[in-house]
Write an enzyme that holds these catalytic residues in place. Sequence first.
Site, PDB file in Angstrom:
ATOM      1  N   ARG A 118       0.838  -1.215   0.000  1.00 39.50           N
ATOM      2  CA  ARG A 118       0.000   0.000   0.000  1.00 39.50           C
ATOM      3  C   ARG A 118       0.865   1.254   0.000  1.00 39.50           C
ATOM      4  O   ARG A 118       0.531   2.252  -0.637  1.00 39.50           O
ATOM      5  CB  ARG A 118      -0.938  -0.009   1.217  1.00 39.50           C
ATOM      6  CG  ARG A 118      -2.079  -1.007   1.059  1.00 39.50           C
ATOM      7  CD  ARG A 118      -3.011  -0.990   2.249  1.00 39.50           C
ATOM      8  NE  ARG A 118      -3.681   0.282   2.446  1.00 39.50           N
ATOM      9  CZ  ARG A 118      -4.278   0.644   3.580  1.00 39.50           C
ATOM     10  NH1 ARG A 118      -4.291  -0.175   4.614  1.00 39.50           N
ATOM     11  NH2 ARG A 118      -4.855   1.806   3.680  1.00 39.50           N
ATOM     12  N   GLN A 173     -10.277  10.316   7.658  1.00 40.18           N
ATOM     13  CA  GLN A 173     -10.075   8.915   8.061  1.00 40.18           C
ATOM     14  C   GLN A 173      -8.949   8.308   7.235  1.00 40.18           C
ATOM     15  O   GLN A 173      -8.551   7.176   7.468  1.00 40.18           O
ATOM     16  CB  GLN A 173     -11.360   8.121   7.806  1.00 40.18           C
ATOM     17  CG  GLN A 173     -12.542   8.609   8.606  1.00 40.18           C
ATOM     18  CD  GLN A 173     -13.847   8.047   8.062  1.00 40.18           C
ATOM     19  OE1 GLN A 173     -14.244   6.928   8.367  1.00 40.18           O
ATOM     20  NE2 GLN A 173     -14.527   8.809   7.233  1.00 40.18           N
ATOM     21  N   HIS A 216      -7.230   8.072  11.859  1.00 37.80           N
ATOM     22  CA  HIS A 216      -6.880   6.654  11.737  1.00 37.80           C
ATOM     23  C   HIS A 216      -5.383   6.449  11.529  1.00 37.80           C
ATOM     24  O   HIS A 216      -4.965   5.377  11.113  1.00 37.80           O
ATOM     25  CB  HIS A 216      -7.671   6.004  10.586  1.00 37.80           C
ATOM     26  CG  HIS A 216      -9.137   5.830  10.897  1.00 37.80           C
ATOM     27  ND1 HIS A 216     -10.087   5.559   9.936  1.00 37.80           N
ATOM     28  CD2 HIS A 216      -9.804   5.880  12.078  1.00 37.80           C
ATOM     29  CE1 HIS A 216     -11.275   5.458  10.510  1.00 37.80           C
ATOM     30  NE2 HIS A 216     -11.130   5.656  11.813  1.00 37.80           N
ATOM     31  N   CYS A 272       6.665   2.040  17.775  1.00 41.02           N
ATOM     32  CA  CYS A 272       7.085   0.943  18.645  1.00 41.02           C
ATOM     33  C   CYS A 272       6.156   0.908  19.848  1.00 41.02           C
ATOM     34  O   CYS A 272       6.017   1.903  20.557  1.00 41.02           O
ATOM     35  CB  CYS A 272       8.526   1.154  19.111  1.00 41.02           C
ATOM     36  SG  CYS A 272       9.045  -0.086  20.317  1.00 41.02           S
ATOM     37  N   ALA A 291     -16.191  13.177  -6.031  1.00 42.86           N
ATOM     38  CA  ALA A 291     -15.702  14.371  -5.330  1.00 42.86           C
ATOM     39  C   ALA A 291     -14.907  15.281  -6.277  1.00 42.86           C
ATOM     40  O   ALA A 291     -15.012  16.505  -6.197  1.00 42.86           O
ATOM     41  CB  ALA A 291     -14.839  13.944  -4.149  1.00 42.86           C
TER      42      ALA A 291
HETATM   43  P1  OAD Z   1     -15.272   3.108   2.403  1.00 46.55           P
HETATM   44  O1  OAD Z   1     -14.505   2.297   1.432  1.00 46.55           O
HETATM   45  O2  OAD Z   1     -16.073   2.396   3.440  1.00 46.55           O
HETATM   46  O3  OAD Z   1     -16.268   4.071   1.626  1.00 46.55           O
HETATM   47  C1  OAD Z   1     -15.843   4.815   0.524  1.00 46.55           C
HETATM   48  C2  OAD Z   1     -16.967   5.756   0.130  1.00 46.55           C
HETATM   49  O4  OAD Z   1     -16.476   6.592  -0.893  1.00 46.55           O
HETATM   50  C3  OAD Z   1     -18.215   5.068  -0.411  1.00 46.55           C
HETATM   51  O5  OAD Z   1     -19.356   5.659   0.191  1.00 46.55           O
HETATM   52  C4  OAD Z   1     -18.197   5.384  -1.908  1.00 46.55           C
HETATM   53  O6  OAD Z   1     -19.498   5.496  -2.465  1.00 46.55           O
HETATM   54  C5  OAD Z   1     -17.472   6.697  -1.897  1.00 46.55           C
HETATM   55  N1  OAD Z   1     -16.755   7.027  -3.138  1.00 46.55           N
HETATM   56  C6  OAD Z   1     -16.131   6.208  -4.016  1.00 46.55           C
HETATM   57  N2  OAD Z   1     -15.557   6.908  -5.004  1.00 46.55           N
HETATM   58  C7  OAD Z   1     -15.821   8.213  -4.753  1.00 46.55           C
HETATM   59  C8  OAD Z   1     -15.495   9.441  -5.405  1.00 46.55           C
HETATM   60  N3  OAD Z   1     -14.760   9.460  -6.532  1.00 46.55           N
HETATM   61  N4  OAD Z   1     -15.935  10.598  -4.855  1.00 46.55           N
HETATM   62  C9  OAD Z   1     -16.680  10.590  -3.715  1.00 46.55           C
HETATM   63  N5  OAD Z   1     -17.010   9.454  -3.058  1.00 46.55           N
HETATM   64  C10 OAD Z   1     -16.593   8.292  -3.556  1.00 46.55           C
HETATM   65  O7  OAD Z   1     -14.231   4.134   3.062  1.00 46.55           O
HETATM   66  P2  OAD Z   1     -14.332   4.953   4.417  1.00 46.55           P
HETATM   67  O8  OAD Z   1     -15.724   5.376   4.712  1.00 46.55           O
HETATM   68  O9  OAD Z   1     -13.286   6.001   4.356  1.00 46.55           O
HETATM   69  O10 OAD Z   1     -10.152   2.396   8.514  1.00 46.55           O
HETATM   70  O11 OAD Z   1     -13.892   3.876   5.473  1.00 46.55           O
HETATM   71  C11 OAD Z   1     -13.654   4.263   6.800  1.00 46.55           C
HETATM   72  C12 OAD Z   1     -12.565   3.427   7.390  1.00 46.55           C
HETATM   73  O12 OAD Z   1     -12.852   2.048   7.227  1.00 46.55           O
HETATM   74  C13 OAD Z   1     -11.194   3.591   6.754  1.00 46.55           C
HETATM   75  O13 OAD Z   1     -10.500   4.703   7.253  1.00 46.55           O
HETATM   76  C14 OAD Z   1     -10.516   2.314   7.129  1.00 46.55           C
HETATM   77  C15 OAD Z   1     -11.640   1.330   6.926  1.00 46.55           C
HETATM   78  O14 OAD Z   1     -11.614   0.199   7.722  1.00 46.55           O
HETATM   79  C16 OAD Z   1      -8.939   1.940   8.896  1.00 46.55           C
HETATM   80  O15 OAD Z   1      -8.178   1.349   8.153  1.00 46.55           O
HETATM   81  C17 OAD Z   1      -8.621   2.232  10.302  1.00 46.55           C
END
Ligand code: OAD
Length: 251
Positions: free
Chosen positions: A72, A103, A121, A129, A235
Amino acid sequence: MRAVARTARVRERLAKAKNVMVITGAGISAESGVPTFRDARGLWKEFNPLDYATHDAFERDPVRVWKWYDQRRVNMAQARPNPAHRALAAMQRPGRRVFIVTQNVDDLHEQAGSKEVVHIHGSLWRIRCERDGTVLENREAPLSELPPTCMCGEVMRPDIVWFGEELPRQPVERILHYLLEGGIDLCLVIGTEATFGYIVQWALQAREAGAMVVDVNPRDTGLGSIVDVHLRGKAGDVLPKLLQETEPEVS
Ligand code: OAD
């Protein structure tokens, strides 16, 4: 209300706004080539978080976990801010505060020039560590030592919040302090499923502090009735339009 009218409503609010809160998730970085988590081709569709994003997984097999994060990091090293990150940076101006809670573990907001960014996050570019508390910025991608070890001899971990772990205290305190100050004109929630209760809670608190809450996402999210205006779309398409002074198009 039609899309153009919704955009115009938010644009008007932004034009007068002195204080803008922004909450971002993986979707804002999708157009920079960074995979999301829960979309059709998201990371959690291909990889089980229990194997890569928990403390147990790390204790069982730190090399496996690190290989995944290393990949990643290699991908992330190529990523550049997209028009959405740049639009948020362009919203900053004298007399207006733009406070970003992300996040995301990338640094694309900072690369774009946003000044106030709180990472809840953690960061892909920090390693930590658990024995002696050392936190290092490390941008080597790929890592030359896998897993990386601390001066004290302990294997270091990514400085990222894993499932089952608490959010880091300092960023959360910064957010709560910001929300307590009140007087928020606009809260943009961008590219997140809003899976976690604290995201919904902070958006709600922003609303109680006076904000119009705007969800920027191609789909419906967990924010439900908290949202005043849904701007459907990517976005990178939607956010630059909020900065345009006249109606860009009729649809
Ligand atoms: P998700 O993968 O759960 O959600 C991504 C969101 O972005 C979805 O609602 C999509 O519809 C939207 N999306 C996709 N492409 C887009 C674009 N071009 N413009 C706008 N929106 C778009 O990701 P998060 O909600 O960020 O945590 O997930 C939250 C957390 O869950 C992450 O930070 C991670 C994960 O487990 C950790 O790793 C600690």
